[in-house]
Structures are given as structure tokens and as C-alpha cells.
Design an enzyme around this catalytic site. Structure first.
Site, short mmCIF file in Angstrom:
data_model
loop_
_atom_site.label_atom_id
_atom_site.label_comp_id
_atom_site.label_asym_id
_atom_site.label_seq_id
_atom_site.Cartn_x
_atom_site.Cartn_y
_atom_site.Cartn_z
N SER A 142 0.85 -1.18 0.00
CA SER A 142 0.00 0.00 0.00
C SER A 142 0.89 1.24 0.00
O SER A 142 2.02 1.21 -0.53
CB SER A 142 -0.93 -0.07 1.21
OG SER A 142 -1.82 1.00 1.21
N TYR A 156 -4.73 7.03 -7.28
CA TYR A 156 -3.71 6.32 -6.50
C TYR A 156 -4.11 6.28 -5.02
O TYR A 156 -4.18 5.21 -4.42
CB TYR A 156 -2.35 7.01 -6.68
CG TYR A 156 -1.20 6.28 -6.02
CD1 TYR A 156 -0.68 5.11 -6.58
CD2 TYR A 156 -0.62 6.75 -4.84
CE1 TYR A 156 0.38 4.44 -5.99
CE2 TYR A 156 0.44 6.08 -4.24
CZ TYR A 156 0.94 4.93 -4.82
OH TYR A 156 1.98 4.25 -4.23
N LYS A 160 -5.29 2.93 -2.80
CA LYS A 160 -4.50 2.45 -1.65
C LYS A 160 -5.36 2.44 -0.38
O LYS A 160 -5.25 1.52 0.44
CB LYS A 160 -3.25 3.31 -1.47
CG LYS A 160 -2.25 3.21 -2.63
CD LYS A 160 -1.74 1.80 -2.86
CE LYS A 160 -0.59 1.74 -3.85
NZ LYS A 160 -0.14 0.37 -4.14
N1 LIG Z 1 8.50 3.78 -4.61
C1 LIG Z 1 7.90 4.35 -3.57
O1 LIG Z 1 8.39 5.33 -3.00
C2 LIG Z 1 6.59 3.81 -3.08
C3 LIG Z 1 5.99 4.45 -1.99
C4 LIG Z 1 4.78 3.95 -1.50
C5 LIG Z 1 4.22 2.84 -2.08
N2 LIG Z 1 4.83 2.24 -3.15
C6 LIG Z 1 4.16 1.06 -3.72
O2 LIG Z 1 5.12 0.03 -3.92
C7 LIG Z 1 4.73 -0.78 -5.03
C8 LIG Z 1 5.90 -0.93 -6.01
O3 LIG Z 1 6.25 0.36 -6.46
P1 LIG Z 1 7.62 0.68 -7.22
O4 LIG Z 1 8.02 2.01 -6.74
O5 LIG Z 1 8.56 -0.47 -7.14
O6 LIG Z 1 7.05 0.84 -8.72
P2 LIG Z 1 7.76 0.72 -10.15
O7 LIG Z 1 9.21 0.85 -10.06
O8 LIG Z 1 7.01 1.67 -11.03
O9 LIG Z 1 7.41 -0.79 -10.57
C9 LIG Z 1 6.08 -1.16 -10.79
C10 LIG Z 1 6.02 -2.59 -11.30
O10 LIG Z 1 4.63 -2.89 -11.54
C11 LIG Z 1 4.47 -3.37 -12.87
N3 LIG Z 1 3.17 -2.96 -13.41
C12 LIG Z 1 2.67 -1.71 -13.53
N4 LIG Z 1 1.49 -1.75 -14.16
C13 LIG Z 1 1.23 -3.06 -14.43
C14 LIG Z 1 0.18 -3.73 -15.09
N5 LIG Z 1 -0.86 -3.08 -15.63
N6 LIG Z 1 0.24 -5.08 -15.20
C15 LIG Z 1 1.29 -5.77 -14.69
N7 LIG Z 1 2.32 -5.18 -14.06
C16 LIG Z 1 2.29 -3.83 -13.95
C17 LIG Z 1 5.62 -2.70 -13.65
O11 LIG Z 1 5.96 -3.42 -14.82
P3 LIG Z 1 5.42 -3.07 -16.29
O12 LIG Z 1 5.35 -1.59 -16.41
O13 LIG Z 1 6.40 -3.75 -17.20
O14 LIG Z 1 4.06 -3.72 -16.36
C18 LIG Z 1 6.75 -2.81 -12.62
O15 LIG Z 1 7.35 -4.07 -12.67
C19 LIG Z 1 3.50 -0.11 -5.62
O16 LIG Z 1 2.34 -0.73 -5.12
C20 LIG Z 1 3.58 1.31 -5.09
O17 LIG Z 1 2.32 1.93 -5.03
C21 LIG Z 1 5.99 2.70 -3.67
#
Ligand SMILES: NC(=O)c1ccc[n+]([C@@H]2O[C@H](COP(=O)([O-])OP(=O)(O)OC[C@H]3O[C@@H](n4cnc5c(N)ncnc54)[C@H](OP(=O)(O)O)[C@@H]3O)[C@@H](O)[C@H]2O)c1
Length: 261
Positions: A142, A156, A160
Site C-alpha cells: 500500500s 492512486y 490504496k
Molecule cells: N516507490 C515508492 O516510493 C513507493 C511508496 C509507497 C508505495 N509504493 C508502492 O510500492 C509498489 C511498487 O512500487 P515501485 O516504486 O517499485 O514501482 P515501479 O518501479 O514503477 O514498478 C512497478 C512494477 O509494476 C508493474 N506494473 C505496472 N502496471 C502493471 C500492469 N498493468 N500489469 C502488470 N504489471 C504492472 C511494472 O511493470 P510493467 O510496467 O512492465 O508492467 C513494474 O514491474 C507499488 O504498489 C507502489 O504503489 C511505492
């Protein structure tokens, strides 16, 4: 009593960022990992890393917006790797960006499908064998954005907040079953999602959000994905029992203690 030993994990969003780190960590701990994302080349890169370290994975290039095909996706994993013991609902999209009256309603709906409907459908699909085994872990990744309206990224924060309620709802329904559904706020992590947000034009996301996300980067506040992955891997084991049905933040001392697991 002997502890249940999970064998198979399904992790979404495993092409990069937090999902990649989680897949590598679970494989390192001996689980067979099903990798899901749209980009085949990114999945190939992660699968190669797992193979090099002697682990087993299965790549499933798949668009999670295709929610009707999710049961079949899980069926393919069960057939090749066995029943799913651990589900990590990690994939999400941050957009569409803009005020509610500016965004394309179809893009808004797609965000609800990917960030909310897909995790729900995946959870439903993996539950039958978990209920037979009296053991399972579903970790919903989340965000702190669940707790306040993230201006100009409303889909978003809406998804969440609802994802947290799904975790709590399953927590009530699955009480005493050995299955834990948990929401985790991972903190601010240096991934492509952070880059995507901080490089949006100010007109799209507004000056407050633009400055905030640029500030995370320039002040060195972003964490790496590896400690987040270690905590998620610990929650995927026995430690997850304690947090069943809860919404937890990576900064909570009880969660930080999992880094020693
Ligand atoms: N980074 C932060 O600071 C942060 C903070 C709070 C929460 N989060 C949460 O942590 C989680 C991971 O985030 P992240 O920062 O690692 O994101 P990221 O680097 O953008 O990676 C997202 C991953 O999800 C896949 N994805 C996106 N849309 C998709 C779809 N329609 N079907 C299948 N796969 C899909 C992407 O691959 P493809 O594009 O190839 O499909 C990628 O592998 C998310 O739930 C995010 O909301 C992150």
C-alpha cells in the site's frame, strides 16, 4: 508443532523496483517465484538473476488490467510451480495525474483495476489451497497516500485506501485460519515510480507535490528497495501471523525488527 514451509510465491510488478527486490529475496530464501509484469525484457532480466543464484522462477508477461484473465493466470502458476503459499500484490500505477475533472475517466478506471481489482481477484484465486493448508500470506503493498487525498493523483490514494480496507476485511473473515492478509506502507523508495512522479510537469501534479517529490530525491531521503524486500520476505513467513489483518508502516519499530529475521 512443525512450522509450515512456504514453497511458492506469486509477486506482481517484478520487473523492477520493490517487486524485483522481493522476487530476488524470496528466491534466495528458497521459494519458487512466479514473476508478473507487462515488460517481457524486464522479467527476463530478473529471471536470469534468479537462475544465476540457483533459484527457480516462472515469467508471466501479463497486464493486470485484464482482470477477467486473473484466475487463468493463477491456474498456470499452480500447474507449473504448485499452489501459491505467498502472494505479494505489489504492482501499481501512480497516474493518471491531474485534478479529478481533468483526468481521462478511462485511465482512472484502469488504475482502479490494476491497483485494486487485480489484488482482490488474485487474493480470491489463491485462497482455496491456502484454506486447505490452513496457511497463507497475502501482502498488499500500500502507501502512506492511503491516509490523505494525494492531490492530482486521486486514483492512486483512492485505490490504496481501499486496498487497506480489503486487508482489514480479509483479516476479519480469515481470523484463526492461519492465513494473514497484511497492508504494508513501504516508505519512500528509489524506484522508477518516484522518478515518474518527480519528473511530471508542475502543471499536471501541482507545485506542492512536485516540490515534495523533488525534495525526497535531493535530500537523500529515498531508501533502497532491499531492506523493504527483506521485511516483506519476513512477513511472508511465520512473522506474518502477528500482523494478520493489519495495516502497518515500515517505520513501525515492530516492523523494523523484522530486518533481523
Ligand atoms: N516507490 C515508492 O516510493 C513507493 C511508496 C509507497 C508505495 N509504493 C508502492 O510500492 C509498489 C511498487 O512500487 P515501485 O516504486 O517499485 O514501482 P515501479 O518501479 O514503477 O514498478 C512497478 C512494477 O509494476 C508493474 N506494473 C505496472 N502496471 C502493471 C500492469 N498493468 N500489469 C502488470 N504489471 C504492472 C511494472 O511493470 P510493467 O510496467 O512492465 O508492467 C513494474 O514491474 C507499488 O504498489 C507502489 O504503489 C511505492
Amino acid at each position: 508443532m512443525t512450522q509450515y514451509s512456504p514453497k511458492v510465491a506469486l509477486v506482481t510488478g517484478t520487473g523492477r523496483g520493490i517487486g524485483e527486490a522481493v522476487a530476488l529475496e524470496l528466491a534466495r530464501r528458497g521459494l519458487k517465484v512466479a514473476l508478473v509484469a507487462r515488460s517481457q525484457s524486464e522479467l527476463d532480466r530478473v529471471a536470469a538473476q534468479i537462475r544465476e543464484t540457483g533459484g527457480t522462477s516462472m515469467s508471466l508477461p501479463f497486464n493486470l488490467a485484464e482482470v477477467e484473465a486473473i484466475d487463468e493466470l493463477v491456474g498456470r502458476v499452480e500447474k507449473e510451480l504448485g499452489p501459491v503459499d505467498v502472494l505479494i500484490n505489489n504492482a501499481a500505477i501512480a497516474g493518471p495525474f491531474g485534478a479529478g475533472w481533468e483526468v481521462d475517466p478511462e485511465e482512472w478506471t484502469r488504475a482502479i483495476e490494476v491497483n485494486l481489482v487485480a489484488p482482490f481477484r488474485l487474493t480470491r484465486a489463491v485462497l482455496p489451497p491456502m484454506r486447505e493448508n490452513n496457511w497463507g500470506r497475502v501482502i498488499n503493498i500500500s502507501s502512506g497516500a492511503a491516509t490523505f487525498p494525494m492531490a492530482r493523483a486521486g486514483a492512486y490514494s483512492t485505490t490504496k485506501a481501499a486496498l487497506d480496507m480489503i486487508s482489514r476485511q480479509f483479516g476479519v473473515e480469515l481470523e484463526g485460519t492461519g492465513i494473514s492478509v497484511i497492508s504494508l506502507y513501504p516508505g519512500i523508495v528509489d524506484t522508477a515510480m518516484q522518478t515518474e512522479i518527480r519528473t511530471q510537469p508542475v502543471e499536471k501534479i501541482g507545485s506542492e507535490m512536485s516540490e515534495r517529490f523533488k525534495g525526497y530525491h535531493s535530500s537523500g531521503s529515498l531508501s533502497t528497495a532491499e531492506p523493504v524486500a527483506r521485511i516483506i520476505a519476513a512477513l511472508s513467513g511465520e512473522a506474518g501471523q502477528e500482523f494478520a489483518g493489519k495495516v502497518i508502516n515500515i517505520s513501525d519499530p515492530a516492523v523494523q525488527a523484522l530486518l533481523n529475521e
